[in-house]
Scaffold this active site. Structure first.
Site, PDB file in Angstrom:
ATOM      1  N   HIS A 121       0.733  -1.150  -0.128  1.00 57.27           N
ATOM      2  CA  HIS A 121      -0.234   0.004   0.003  1.00 57.27           C
ATOM      3  C   HIS A 121       1.112   1.159  -0.240  1.00 57.27           C
ATOM      4  O   HIS A 121       0.559   2.284  -0.553  1.00 57.27           O
ATOM      5  CB  HIS A 121      -0.739   0.148   1.457  1.00 57.27           C
ATOM      6  CG  HIS A 121      -2.190  -0.958   1.826  1.00 57.27           C
ATOM      7  ND1 HIS A 121      -2.194  -2.044   2.544  1.00 57.27           N
ATOM      8  CD2 HIS A 121      -3.040  -1.508   0.368  1.00 57.27           C
ATOM      9  CE1 HIS A 121      -3.447  -2.685   2.565  1.00 57.27           C
ATOM     10  NE2 HIS A 121      -3.299  -2.587   0.912  1.00 57.27           N
ATOM     11  N   LYS A 157     -17.469  -7.063   5.785  1.00 56.27           N
ATOM     12  CA  LYS A 157     -16.227  -7.174   6.618  1.00 56.27           C
ATOM     13  C   LYS A 157     -16.045  -7.506   8.418  1.00 56.27           C
ATOM     14  O   LYS A 157     -16.502  -6.866   9.152  1.00 56.27           O
ATOM     15  CB  LYS A 157     -14.797  -6.981   5.546  1.00 56.27           C
ATOM     16  CG  LYS A 157     -14.796  -6.787   4.145  1.00 56.27           C
ATOM     17  CD  LYS A 157     -13.441  -6.139   3.963  1.00 56.27           C
ATOM     18  CE  LYS A 157     -13.830  -6.259   2.244  1.00 56.27           C
ATOM     19  NZ  LYS A 157     -12.390  -6.372   2.053  1.00 56.27           N
ATOM     20  N   ARG A 170      -2.452  -6.821  -8.481  1.00 51.98           N
ATOM     21  CA  ARG A 170      -1.101  -7.060  -7.985  1.00 51.98           C
ATOM     22  C   ARG A 170      -0.191  -8.902  -9.831  1.00 51.98           C
ATOM     23  O   ARG A 170       0.102  -8.959  -9.687  1.00 51.98           O
ATOM     24  CB  ARG A 170      -1.241  -7.570  -6.758  1.00 51.98           C
ATOM     25  CG  ARG A 170      -0.649  -6.901  -5.391  1.00 51.98           C
ATOM     26  CD  ARG A 170      -1.213  -7.696  -4.227  1.00 51.98           C
ATOM     27  NE  ARG A 170      -2.585  -8.359  -4.799  1.00 51.98           N
ATOM     28  CZ  ARG A 170      -3.585  -7.602  -3.400  1.00 51.98           C
ATOM     29  NH1 ARG A 170      -3.089  -7.523  -2.495  1.00 51.98           N
ATOM     30  NH2 ARG A 170      -5.504  -8.371  -3.490  1.00 51.98           N
TER      31      ARG A 170
END
Length: 165
Positions: free
Chosen positions: A19, A43, A92
């Site tokens: 990050h 979450k 990613r």
């Protein structure tokens, strides 16, 4: 003079060096970068929103053009409220791209003036995710070099562990 403001949204539970790599690079691209923590009731985060704000605020203290905020609801609404022009997202792997592409296209449909910018993290962070950091730490593995040292200290406060940490 026009300034270009971008939003870098995420849960940041916890903030990782991946990050921070994107934040550092984004701070060079945009005039102002808002690191925005999503308050997501779906979450089950390890850290509270206020703890994540504290960690991110500490992490970005050296950047004069980066701020930390929180939001809930639609990202496009938050971007409008912030008068942002772009959304910064990290990718990613191919699996990230597929998800991020769907989100970017939906955001474009909802707010055509908002651009999404994808950046890849430095290769040494290409496998790092907050979820993986938490799992490895909870199982007693080392996350040195994957998160800032102050995050490791916070993980130690939240996750009971052994002397290996």
């Amino acid at each position: 003079m026009n300034t270009v403001k971008a939003i870098y949204p995420g849960s940041f539970d916890p903030v990782t060096n991946g990050h921070l790599d994107l934040i550092a690079r984004g701070s060079k691209i945009f005039d102002h970068l808002v690191v925005a923590i999503l308050r997501n009731s779906h979450k089950n985060p390890l850290f509270t929103v206020s703890e994540r704000v504290e960690m991110l605020t500490e992490a970005v203290a050296g950047f004069g053009n980066v701020s930390v905020a929180t939001f809930d609801g639609l990202l496009v609404d938050f971007a409008r409220q912030e008068q942002a022009h772009a959304v910064l997202r990290g990718i990613r792997a191919i699996s990230d791209y597929e998800y991020e592409l769907q989100m970017a296209l939906m955001n474009r449909r909802l707010s055509p003036e908002l651009e999404t910018i994808f950046l890849m993290p430095d290769a040494k962070y290409s496998f790092v995710s907050s979820r993986l950091v938490k799992e490895v730490f909870e199982l007693g593995g080392s996350v040195d070099g994957l998160v800032p040292e102050f995050v490791i200290e916070r993980l130690k406060q939240h996750v009971p562990g052994d002397e290996r940490r």
